[in-house]
Scaffold this active site. Structure first.
Site, PDB file in Angstrom:
ATOM      1  CD  GLU A  38      -3.159  -1.334   0.108  1.00 20.68           C
ATOM      2  OE1 GLU A  38      -3.090  -0.064  -0.788  1.00 20.68           O
ATOM      3  OE2 GLU A  38      -3.985  -2.283  -0.202  1.00 20.68           O
ATOM      4  CD  GLN A  43       0.713  10.050  -4.534  1.00 24.41           C
ATOM      5  OE1 GLN A  43       0.339  11.065  -5.438  1.00 24.41           O
ATOM      6  NE2 GLN A  43       0.335  11.542  -3.675  1.00 24.41           N
ATOM      7  CG  LEU A  81       8.847   3.183  -6.097  1.00 25.21           C
ATOM      8  CD1 LEU A  81       8.458   2.560  -4.647  1.00 25.21           C
ATOM      9  CD2 LEU A  81       7.940   3.350  -6.802  1.00 25.21           C
ATOM     10  N   GLY A  82       9.905   7.767  -6.173  1.00 26.95           N
ATOM     11  CA  GLY A  82       9.480   9.179  -5.920  1.00 26.95           C
ATOM     12  C   GLY A  82       8.553   9.856  -4.950  1.00 26.95           C
ATOM     13  CE1 TYR A  83       4.431  12.582  -5.074  1.00 25.58           C
ATOM     14  CE2 TYR A  83       5.060  10.777  -6.412  1.00 25.58           C
ATOM     15  CZ  TYR A  83       4.020  11.686  -6.326  1.00 25.58           C
ATOM     16  OH  TYR A  83       3.528  12.878  -7.343  1.00 25.58           O
ATOM     17  CE1 TYR A 121      -7.470   2.228  -0.563  1.00 24.79           C
ATOM     18  CE2 TYR A 121      -4.551   2.511   0.168  1.00 24.79           C
ATOM     19  CZ  TYR A 121      -5.529   1.773  -0.957  1.00 24.79           C
ATOM     20  OH  TYR A 121      -5.661   0.698  -1.557  1.00 24.79           O
ATOM     21  CB  CYS A 193     -16.007   2.545 -12.664  1.00 27.30           C
ATOM     22  SG  CYS A 193     -16.375   3.992 -13.279  1.00 27.30           S
TER      23      CYS A 193
END
Ligand code: SF4
Length: 358
Positions: A38, A43, A81-83, A121, A193
Site C-alpha cells: 500500500e 502515488q 519511485l519518487g515521493y 486508506y 469504471c
C-alpha cells in the site's frame, strides 16, 4: 441513498463471476506485506509498483529485516519511485514496530492509523485485508465508482466531500466480507469504471448508473484541486577528479531528502553555458583549479507533484582534489550503491556513469 443494495449486490456478483484481475499482493493476509504494497502504491501505478514490491519483499521479507537494513540500501531499492518521504516513513515505522512493538504489527484500526505514513486508506486496507475488520477503503478508484454510480457532485478533495464519501462507503461495505468487498470495488474501478473511457457497455451497473444515464462520466468525480507548481532550476556540477565524482547527501528538509546529489547550484532561471561559467558559486568552488568542461548537457525536466525541476549537468574535470568536507569523492562502485533522485539516476544511466567516458 437510492440503489445502495443493488450496488453492493451487483458488485459482489461481478467480483464472483467476472473479476480476473491478478496482483502479487491480492489475497495477502500478512499485514507487513499489505502495508509495504500500500505504501508503494501511493502515488504509483500498479504496473510500476509491482516490480518494486517484488524486489522489496525479496530483500526485506519481514519487518525485522527492513528495520535492521542499512537506510542507504532501502533508499537505493526505492530509487525511481519518487515521493521519498514514503520511504522515510516506511523505515521509521519498521523500526518502531521492531523495537517498541517487539515486531508485532498492530491489529486495531486506531493503532494502525497511528503509524507514521499511514492514513485512513492504508489503515482500512490493512485492517480489512489482514484482519477482516469492517473498514471501507476509499482510494481514487472507489471515489470514482461511487461518484459516477450515485451521481455525486461533491468535490472529492474537500473535507465535507471526504466525510460524505467515507460515510457512504462505510454504509455500502459488506461487513461480513470486508476484505472481499474492498478488493472488489478497487478492482472494479481499475478495470471497468476506469478514469478515461470507462467500459460502460459491459458494466453491470449501467441501467442504474447516474453518470451513464446523464452522460456525465467525463465530469465525475469532481476534484477542486488547483495545483500550483513551483518552478526550480538546478545546475548540477559533475566534478571529476582522478576517476571519482563529488557527491553529497541531501539532508535539508526539501525534496529528495536523504538521497545523494552532485554539487548543486540552484538559480532563478535556466542558465546557458556562458551564464553558468560566470556563476559566483562555480567560480569560488573552482578557484585555483585547472579545469576542463567535458559536457554541458541538454535541458532536462522532471515534474513532481508541486514542483517542476528543470536543469542541466555540467561535467567538469579538475586537476587536484576539491577542498572542504561538504562533498566526498565517490568512485564508480560507490556511485552504484548510492540512492539518487530520478533526475540524476537517469543522467547516470544514460551516460553509463560518466567517469572519463564521455
Ligand atoms: S456505467 Fe460506466 S460510469 Fe457507471 S459505474 Fe459502470 S463503468 Fe462506471
Amino acid at each position: 441513498m437510492k440503489n445502495e443494495k443493488f450496488f453492493s449486490t451487483s458488485l459482489l456478483f461481478w467480483n464472483r463471476t467476472e473479476n480476473s484481475r491478478e496482483m502479487p499482493w491480492k489475497g495477502e493476509k500478512n499485514p507487513y506485506k499489505i502495508w509495504v504494497s500500500e505504501i508503494i502504491l501511493q502515488q504509483t501505478r500498479v504496473q510500476q509498483g509491482m516490480h518494486y514490491y517484488n524486489r522489496f519483499i525479496h530483500e526485506f521479507p519481514d519487518v525485522k529485516t527492513l528495520a535492521t537494513a542499512s537506510e542507504k540500501k532501502v533508499y537505493k531499492l526505492w530509487e525511481g519511485l519518487g515521493y521519498y518521504s514514503r520511504c522515510k516513513n516506511l523505515i521509521t515505522t519498521a523500526k518502531f514496530i521492531d523495537k517498541t512493538l517487539e515486531g508485532n504489527f498492530p491489529e486495531k484500526y486506531e493503532d494502525i492509523l497511528s503509524l507514521k505514513g499511514v492514513g485512513n486508506y492504508t489503515a482500512s486496507a490493512i485492517a480489512s485485508f489482514a484482519f477482516n475488520q469492517p473498514y471501507a477503503v476509499l482510494d481514487g478508484n472507489v471515489f470514482r465508482v461511487l461518484s459516477r454510480f450515485f451521481g455525486i457532485e461533491r468535490a472529492v478533495n474537500t473535507t465535507e466531500g471526504k466525510k460524505f464519501y467515507t460515510a457512504l462507503a462505510q454504509s455500502l461495505l459488506d461487513k461480513k466480507n470486508p476484505a472481499l468487498y474492498n478488493q472488489a470495488i478497487m478492482d472494479f474501478g481499475a478495470v471497468i469504471c476506469k478514469p478515461a473511457l470507462p467500459l460502460c457497455l459491459q458494466c453491470p451497473f449501467q441501467k442504474k448508473c447516474v453518470a451513464f444515464l446523464k452522460n456525465k462520466t467525463s465530469v465525475l468525480p469532481i476534484n477542486n484541486t488547483v495545483n500550483k507548481q513551483k518552478k526550480r532550476f538546478f545546475n548540477y556540477l559533475v566534478i571529476e577528479y582522478n576517476h571519482k565524482l563529488y557527491v553529497k547527501k541531501r539532508v535539508e528538509k526539501d525534496i529528495w531528502q536523504n538521497l545523494y546529489e552532485f554539487i548543486l547550484i540552484e538559480t532563478k532561471s535556466l542558465q546557458n553555458e556562458q551564464q553558468i561559467l560566470k556563476n559566483e558559486q562555480l567560480l569560488s568552488l573552482l578557484k585555483g583549479h585547472d579545469f576542463k568542461i567535458k559536457l554541458f548537457s541538454q535541458k532536462i525536466s522532471q515534474k513532481l507533484t508541486h514542483q517542476l525541476i528543470t536543469g542541466r549537468f555540467i561535467h567538469i574535470e579538475i586537476g587536484k582534489p576539491l577542498a572542504g568536507k561538504k562533498y566526498f569523492a565517490a568512485d564508480m562502485d560507490q556511485l552504484k550503491t548510492l540512492p539518487f533522485p530520478k533526475f540524476i539516476a537517469s543522467y547516470l544511466a544514460e551516460k553509463n556513469v560518466p567517469l572519463s567516458s564521455i
